[in-house]
Enzyme design. Structure first.
Site, short mmCIF file in Angstrom:
data_model
loop_
_atom_site.label_atom_id
_atom_site.label_comp_id
_atom_site.label_asym_id
_atom_site.label_seq_id
_atom_site.Cartn_x
_atom_site.Cartn_y
_atom_site.Cartn_z
N ASP A 166 34.53 41.04 37.65
CA ASP A 166 34.90 39.77 38.26
C ASP A 166 35.95 40.09 39.34
O ASP A 166 36.39 41.23 39.49
CB ASP A 166 35.39 38.78 37.20
CG ASP A 166 35.31 37.33 37.67
OD1 ASP A 166 35.20 37.11 38.90
OD2 ASP A 166 35.37 36.42 36.83
N TRP A 167 36.38 39.07 40.04
CA TRP A 167 37.27 39.19 41.20
C TRP A 167 38.54 39.97 40.84
O TRP A 167 39.35 39.48 40.05
CB TRP A 167 37.61 37.77 41.66
CG TRP A 167 38.36 37.66 42.94
CD1 TRP A 167 39.70 37.85 43.13
CD2 TRP A 167 37.83 37.28 44.22
NE1 TRP A 167 40.03 37.63 44.43
CE2 TRP A 167 38.90 37.27 45.13
CE3 TRP A 167 36.55 36.95 44.69
CZ2 TRP A 167 38.74 36.93 46.48
CZ3 TRP A 167 36.40 36.61 46.02
CH2 TRP A 167 37.47 36.62 46.90
#
Ligand code: BGC
Length: 747
Positions: A274-275
């Protein structure tokens, strides 16, 4: 009869794999593997890690790095011109490897469909597929080829704002809908990334990003089935969750990413972080620095680094220092290239830069969005039959800021959704009322967050003059979604005060709740006769809500979660285990609260209709089950009211005596049927015996010999209809699950 059986592992035969709507033959797979290996052998180490680098539009994107082979995938590209520009740059790179273009497309691209939790209330894999397909069609028209969806995180805690992005609390419903969404996106031209692997929906205290503790057996039984369904449906990729599972961050969790996903389930796609999730491993306290974070993530099974730039910065050095074998980098690159070949990216023409999302919503997408939205609306209560709007009603007072909230009705993660495309609830009511000669007066009563109530007197005056009050309140969308955890779920600001004042006018009243999760209604549930849960219904939310308010559509939505009476009940879910002290109202020392009922306000699966349904002649056709058998159950459902309607017929089971406590109820099958007034239908279910059991901590699946109780009805409080029995205990070790159980998805 449409059946979905995904609890057991997936069967995709060795000879073919479902991919982008096509069965990829063994020969085609071999060809792809050859191309992948040829390309890999021509790559420098720097070019390899470039394929693992996923960078967003905007800073820190350096466009020239695309032509230098340093970026393999891009996100947040949402114009065809930008996509085409990046594709042209990739063609200038030495190896000309096309990039992936990813975006969060959860419930629409430009045309917005209801948010996923609302969509789940339709209990319709068909509609979930349709909504995803249309979303994908619009996005792929601009050259986007990858969505960070579906969110396959089960959640039992509506304090967690991201509950809006999922399917609610049930693993079976979640598995069915996750598969339908993966297939729908694929049909529309998008590769999927099932997220957030895994357990992200159970953070302690409902706090987004916080730690999760879930024992392995519970992971297998409850949290993992939707993800396994995503593999079965052919999801191209997975996204690792931000948070830690049992103390090990998912982004560095070899058990999840390698043991379960790859070894047990046979997933051969790729995993993205994820980010900035890899960088966050240092904050988690499992890596001393970014280099260690990159090393741990890669070796655990994360192939792509979203917005960290840590793989490009550190992996070449880690390989040269001997801390990461180059073969591990090769394997990650192989997975990414395999996906690109399977998607056909090397052969696709570049995006046409003049295409624009302004071509949407089209009349057709509006029509589909409206059809989906009206099936997601849940009629929670309807005392005195306040709804549908009676023919005697000549004037309606519409009150509440969320009646005319073009942006808010789209919900979070609305991709390219534009507020100006929305038809609001007020507009929907006005259009419909006008055709019936009904006067409509609108007074918001307060601002969006209901902090000031200057217009309350005007709202009360409008209510006094009207035959019916339709109030629209709830949760502005900024209070829902990522990083929107809440400790209080009562309608925020002064909404309760306003609603109580409206009730005090004594006028017939219906409340339309616009929100991304159940709200704590308190005394309002007794005071307001009729309540319709509209979720965030999307671009065509207004007409859809009006369709149901006026009875042009009979509501058929069912709750995909247990609606709490109070926040203190959370986490709350119907499929809980029995206790040694089942609730006895006259005995304090049993399962209960001193200050609140133990039950939900509305149970899982609940939703009223303007008609009524009767269940009769339930029959269990298979009193004894051997391995390979299916439990066969049928029941006759009759529409006993005066209007045509749809019912979601639900089948639950319970194993009453087992080697470990088993849930009081578990949804095993459902079927949505349409019935004319007076019409009856015989509904038949088949549930494989191999989905009536449970997992052990090592992933072994066990269906133990003995009785299985069966319940049928229109919600989780369905009635007991009898028992079947499993003749002999069935055990399926993880190694045999991949090729043994449930072929439904592969057909
Ligand atoms: C979210 C993901 C999302 C990603 C890219 C993150 O903050 O957790 O669900 O896909 O951003 O937008």
């Amino acid at each position: 009869m449409r059946l979905f059986h995904l609890p057991g592992p997936v069967r995709l035969s060795a000879a073919c794999v479902l991919f982008l709507g096509a069965l990829v033959s063994a020969k085609a797979q071999d060809d792809i593997e050859r191309k992948v290996n040829d390309l890999l052998s021509a790559m420098t180490l720097e070019e390899k890690v470039g394929q693992l680098n996923l960078i967003s539009h905007g800073p820190p994107l350096r466009w020239e790095e695309i032509s230098q082979g340093k970026i393999g995938a891009l996100l947040n590209f949402n114009s065809a011109a930008d996509v085409a520009r990046a594709q042209a740059l990739a063609r200038q790179s030495r190896l000309k490897i096309p990039p992936l273009f990813g975006l969060d497309i959860l419930h629409g691209f430009r045309t917005q469909f209801p948010i996923p939790l609302g969509e789940a209330a339709a209990f319709s894999p068909r509609l979930s597929g349709v909504a995803s397909e249309w979303a994908a069609r619009e996005a792929s028209y601009l050259g986007i080829n990858w969505t960070f969806a579906p969110m396959a995180d089960l959640s039992r805690d509506s304090r967690w704002g991201r509950i809006v992005e999922g399917f609610g609390e049930d693993p079976y419903l979640g598995a069915v809908l996750t598969a339908a969404r993966v297939e729908g996106f694929r049909k529309g031209g998008l590769a999927t990334s099932a997220k957030h692997f895994a357990g992200y929906g159970a953070p302690q205290g409902g706090r987004d990003y916080d730690t999760t503790y879930i024992p392995p057996a519970e992971m297998y039984d409850t949290y993992l089935p939707p993800f396994r369904a995503a593999v079965a449906a052919g999801s191209v990729s997975f996204m690792a969750a931000f948070n830690a599972l049992n103390g090990v961050p998912s982004t560095a969790n070899p058990w999840l990413l390698t043991e379960v996903l790859r070894n047990q389930w046979g997933f051969d796609g790729f995993v993205t972080s994820d980010w900035s999730g890899i960088h966050e491993l240092t904050a988690h306290g499992v890596a001393a620095d970014d280099a260690e974070a990159a090393r741990k993530a890669l070796l655990a099974g994360v192939d792509m680094d979203m917005m960290g730039e840590l793989y490009v910065k550190h992996l070449p050095g880690e390989v040269r220092a001997g801390r990461v074998p180059e073969s591990a980098v090769d394997e990650a690159v192989r997975r990414v290239l395999r996906a690109k070949f399977r998607l056909g990216l090397f052969d696709r023409p570049d995006a046409n830069p003049i295409r624009s999302d302004a071509e949407f919503p089209s009349p057709e997408t509006r029509q589909v969005a409206r059809e989906v939205a009206r099936e997601t609306l849940v009629l929670l209560q309807n005392r005195n039959n306040v709804l549908p709007v009676a023919p005697s009603v000549r004037s309606i007072a519409v009150i509440g800021p969320l009646a005319d909230a073009a942006r808010d009705q789209l919900g979070p993660h609305a991709a390219r959704g534009h507020a100006q495309d929305s038809v609001t609830i007020l507009q929907g009511i006005r259009q419909r009322a006008q055709s019936a000669g009904i006067a409509v007066k609108y007074v918001p009563a307060c601002d969006l967050f209901c902090r000031t109530t200057d217009q309350l007197p005007a709202a009360l005056a409008a209510a006094q003059e009207a035959d019916l009050v339709i109030a629209a309140f709830g949760e502005p969308q900024d209070l829902s979604g990522e990083a929107a955890s809440r400790t209080r779920l009562a309608p925020s600001g002064k909404q309760v005060e306003v609603l109580e004042a409206l009730v005090a006018t004594g006028k017939p009243m219906a409340l339309v709740i616009v929100a991304g999760r159940p709200l704590e209604l308190g005394a309002l549930a007794q005071k307001i006769p009729s309540i319709l849960m509209a979720w965030y219904p999307g671009t065509e939310g207004g007409p859809a809500v009006a369709d149901v308010l006026f009875g042009d559509t009979n509501p058929s939505g069912k709750l995909p979660l247990s609606w709490p009476r109070a926040v203190g009940q959370l986490p709350l879910y119907y499929n809980r285990l029995p206790t040694g002290r089942p609730t006895l109202h006259n005995n304090r020392f049993t399962l209960q609260y001193l200050d609140e009922a133990i039950t939900p306000l509305y149970p899982f699966g609940w939703g009223l209709s303007y008609t009524t349904f009767a269940y009769k002649d339930a029959a269990i056709e298979t009193p004894r089950l051997n391995a390979g058998d299916a439990l066969k159950v049928s029941v006759t459902v009759t529409n006993t009211g005066a209007r045509a309607g749809q019912e979601v017929v639900q089948l639950y089971t319970r194993d009453p005596v087992a080697s470990r406590s088993r849930p009081l109820r578990e949804l095993k099958a459902f079927e949505k049927i349409a019935l004319e007034p007076g019409q009856s239908k015989r509904v038949s279910f088949q549930v494989p015996v191999e989905s009536l059991g449970f997992h052990l901590d090592d992933g072994t699946y066990v269906a133990e010999a003995g009785a299985i109780q069966v319940f049928l009805g229109g919600n989780a409080e369905a009635e007991a209809v009898g028992e079947t029995a499993i003749a002999n205990t069935i055990r399926i070790p993880p190694s045999q699950q991949r090729a043994s159980v449930s072929a439904t998805r592969a057909q």
